[in-house]
Write a protein that holds these residues in place. Structure first.
Motif, PDB file in Angstrom:
ATOM      1  N   TRP A  15      -6.515   3.341   7.718  1.00  0.00           N
ATOM      2  CA  TRP A  15      -5.838   2.209   8.338  1.00  0.00           C
ATOM      3  C   TRP A  15      -6.443   0.870   7.920  1.00  0.00           C
ATOM      4  CZ3 TRP A  15      -1.190   2.696  10.124  1.00  0.00           C
ATOM      5  CH2 TRP A  15      -0.759   3.925  10.617  1.00  0.00           C
ATOM      6  N   GLY A  16      -7.755   0.802   7.864  1.00  0.00           N
ATOM      7  CA  GLY A  16      -8.380  -0.438   7.422  1.00  0.00           C
ATOM      8  C   GLY A  16      -7.993  -0.791   6.002  1.00  0.00           C
ATOM      9  N   LEU A  17      -7.962   0.215   5.130  1.00  0.00           N
ATOM     10  CA  LEU A  17      -7.550  -0.016   3.742  1.00  0.00           C
ATOM     11  C   LEU A  17      -6.091  -0.446   3.665  1.00  0.00           C
ATOM     12  CD1 LEU A  17      -9.277   3.054   2.045  1.00  0.00           C
ATOM     13  CD2 LEU A  17      -9.914   0.648   1.774  1.00  0.00           C
ATOM     14  N   LEU A  18      -5.263   0.121   4.536  1.00  0.00           N
ATOM     15  CA  LEU A  18      -3.852  -0.268   4.551  1.00  0.00           C
ATOM     16  C   LEU A  18      -3.711  -1.758   4.833  1.00  0.00           C
ATOM     17  CD1 LEU A  18      -0.775   0.081   4.732  1.00  0.00           C
ATOM     18  CD2 LEU A  18      -1.086   0.813   7.105  1.00  0.00           C
ATOM     19  N   TRP A  19      -4.399  -2.251   5.861  1.00  0.00           N
ATOM     20  CA  TRP A  19      -4.264  -3.667   6.198  1.00  0.00           C
ATOM     21  C   TRP A  19      -4.850  -4.569   5.132  1.00  0.00           C
ATOM     22  CZ3 TRP A  19      -0.474  -4.154   9.076  1.00  0.00           C
ATOM     23  CH2 TRP A  19      -0.217  -3.278  10.128  1.00  0.00           C
ATOM     24  N   LEU A  20      -5.900  -4.104   4.466  1.00  0.00           N
ATOM     25  CA  LEU A  20      -6.402  -4.859   3.318  1.00  0.00           C
ATOM     26  C   LEU A  20      -5.354  -4.896   2.210  1.00  0.00           C
ATOM     27  CD1 LEU A  20     -10.127  -3.701   3.005  1.00  0.00           C
ATOM     28  CD2 LEU A  20      -9.280  -5.903   3.839  1.00  0.00           C
ATOM     29  N   GLY A  21      -4.656  -3.774   2.003  1.00  0.00           N
ATOM     30  CA  GLY A  21      -3.594  -3.726   1.001  1.00  0.00           C
ATOM     31  C   GLY A  21      -2.457  -4.667   1.328  1.00  0.00           C
TER      32      GLY A  21
END
Length: 221
Positions: A15-21
């Motif tokens: 999820w954290g990587l998704l929001w960074l994306g």
């Protein structure tokens, strides 16, 4: 329901990587909606406030050069280099001892550092006074974005089970479309905030996201 719950739990580190994306692609695509090369653009009320090409005085040829050729050249070369570097770190992380621990820490920090870079560049674009400065900052964004994706996929491989990895990659990939959709909203932001205000919002949102993720323990999974 139980299976869905287990899958959501399995992809939780993503999820954290998704929001960074989402932040990454918002910054990447928004510039395409901040320009207007129509001959009648000078007749638009507040054109210099709404369109970066009007205020910084560059034409369509210059835009193609820096928005396409320069940006993509930086991105392509840096992506390959980043891929090699991330592969080496991922291999080291699978070992033992201080070297493995250090490699894992680097891989966990790289996406956050990249996000600080592209967000900081977006924030700086809000105050830029020349076309050349805008180009340099755009190149810095290309460099940061090129590093983020390989490191993100390495994090996914490390923090998710094989049975959930395809779902995790798909979830991360959805950030492309969410971010590009946000970029298209520049059409609505620009008349209200101006292109500088839009850059400031993107940059500020990205930095706040990094702060929130760091406060929550980062991306160690």
């Amino acid at each position: 329901r139980k299976g869905a719950g287990q899958m959501m739990s399995a992809v939780e580190p993503v999820w954290g990587l998704l929001w960074l994306g989402v932040s990454m692609h918002w910054v990447q695509y928004s510039v395409y909606y901040m320009v207007n090369f129509a001959p009648s653009v000078q007749d638009v009320v507040g054109a210099s406030r709404r369109y970066v090409n009007v205020e910084l005085a560059f034409d369509g040829d210059a835009y193609v050069l820096w928005a396409s050729l320069f940006y993509n050249a930086v991105f392509s070369v840096a992506s390959v280099a980043a891929g090699f570097a991330v592969d080496a770190l991922a291999a080291a992380e699978k070992g033992e001892g201080p070297r493995a621990i250090r490699a894992g820490r680097i891989l966990a920090v790289v996406p956050l550092a990249a996000a600080v870079t592209w967000s900081g560049a977006a924030l700086a674009q809000a105050g830029v006074s020349s076309f050349g400065g805008f180009v340099v900052l755009r190149g810095l964004q290309a460099l940061a974005i090129s590093v983020a994706a390989p490191s993100a996929y390495a994090r996914i491989a490390e923090t998710t089970k094989p049975s959930a990895r395809t779902t995790a990659n798909a979830l991360y990939g959805s950030g492309i479309y969410i971010g590009s959709a946000l970029g298209s909203f520049s059409l609505f932001f620009n008349p209200v905030l101006g292109w500088r205000g839009t850059c400031a919002v993107m940059g500020g949102a990205g930095l706040l996201l990094v702060a929130a993720l760091a406060a929550g323990g980062g991306l160690r999974g």
